[in-house]
Write an enzyme that holds these catalytic residues in place. Structure first.
Site, PDB file in Angstrom:
ATOM      1  CG  ASP A   8      38.722  28.712  42.931  1.00  0.00           C
ATOM      2  OD1 ASP A   8      38.627  29.935  43.185  1.00  0.00           O
ATOM      3  OD2 ASP A   8      38.355  28.226  41.847  1.00  0.00           O
ATOM      4  CE  LYS A 106      37.829  31.444  40.471  1.00  0.00           C
ATOM      5  NZ  LYS A 106      37.271  30.174  39.985  1.00  0.00           N
ATOM      6  CB  CYS A 151      40.666  27.901  39.016  1.00  0.00           C
ATOM      7  SG  CYS A 151      38.938  27.566  38.590  1.00  0.00           S
TER       8      CYS A 151
END
Ligand code: VGL
Ligand code: ZN
Length: 197
Positions: A8, A106, A151
């Site tokens: 990310d 995602k 994450c």
């Protein structure tokens, strides 16, 4: 075979973004430097539809960082972030994405959040990354990105449980760190057999 998994590295997790992580933008150049010493580079991209169930704005009376009980378990609520196609969801401009062979998006299911690169937060629905890595012969994963305590940690723990040798480069990660989340995540990663470098 070694894969660099970059978690990310997106504008919304950098200063000025909707879910800004302190100094999140400063990790990009060290991540670029790591790419050439890996056989494969994979990026993940948080990629939510508007009105996603992980947004506090989808729960009347709730504010970001409050918890709710979802059918799959407790869930932290976040500001609206990484909306599909938005500038906030785009990769940070300092990141060299030219060497990435795959991008795993995602958090697209409106009802289920997805911190991990491997599973949605229901811990059952797979993203397909494990199959991809196995098919190309990857056994070792180096992870870096945002955020360390969400994450990155969930991806590292799942990767280790799936049988990959996982190393997290903490110098190329930055954390949200609320309510002791960073300390807990580091402990959980260690307990899962993740190497913290
Ligand atoms: C993340 C919270 C919500 C992350 C993504 O990338 O760590 N955290 N969505
Ligand atoms: Zn998200």
């Amino acid at each position: 075979m070694k894969c660099l998994v970059v978690i990310d590295p997106q504008n919304d997790f950098c200063p000025g973004g909707a879910l800004a992580v302190e100094d999140g933008d400063t990790i990009m150049s060290s991540i670029n430097d790591m790419m050439s010493v890996h056989d494969l580079v994979v990026l993940t991209q948080d990629w939510h539809p508007t009105g996603h169930s992980s947004f506090a704005s989808s729960h009347p009376g709730k504010t970001p960082l409050e918890m709710v009980d979802m059918p799959y378990g407790p869930q932290v609520l976040w500001p609206d972030h990484c909306i599909q196609g938005s500038e906030g969801a785009a990769f940070h401009a300092d990141l060299d994405i030219s060497l990435a062979s795959a991008i795993i998006r995602k958090g697209m299911n409106p009802e289920v959040d997805s911190y991990s690169a491997f599973f949605e937060n229901d811990k059952a629905t797979q993203t397909g990354l494990a199959g991809y890595l196995r098919e190309v012969g990857c056994t070792h994963l180096t992870m870096a990105g945002l955020a360390t305590d969400f994450c990155v940690a969930w991806s590292a723990i799942d990767g280790a449980a799936l049988g990959f040798a996982v190393e997290v480069r903490l110098a190329s990660c930055r954390a949200i760190d609320f309510n002791g989340s960073l300390t807990a995540a580091l402990e959980e990663m260690r307990a899962a057999g993740v190497t913290l470098a």
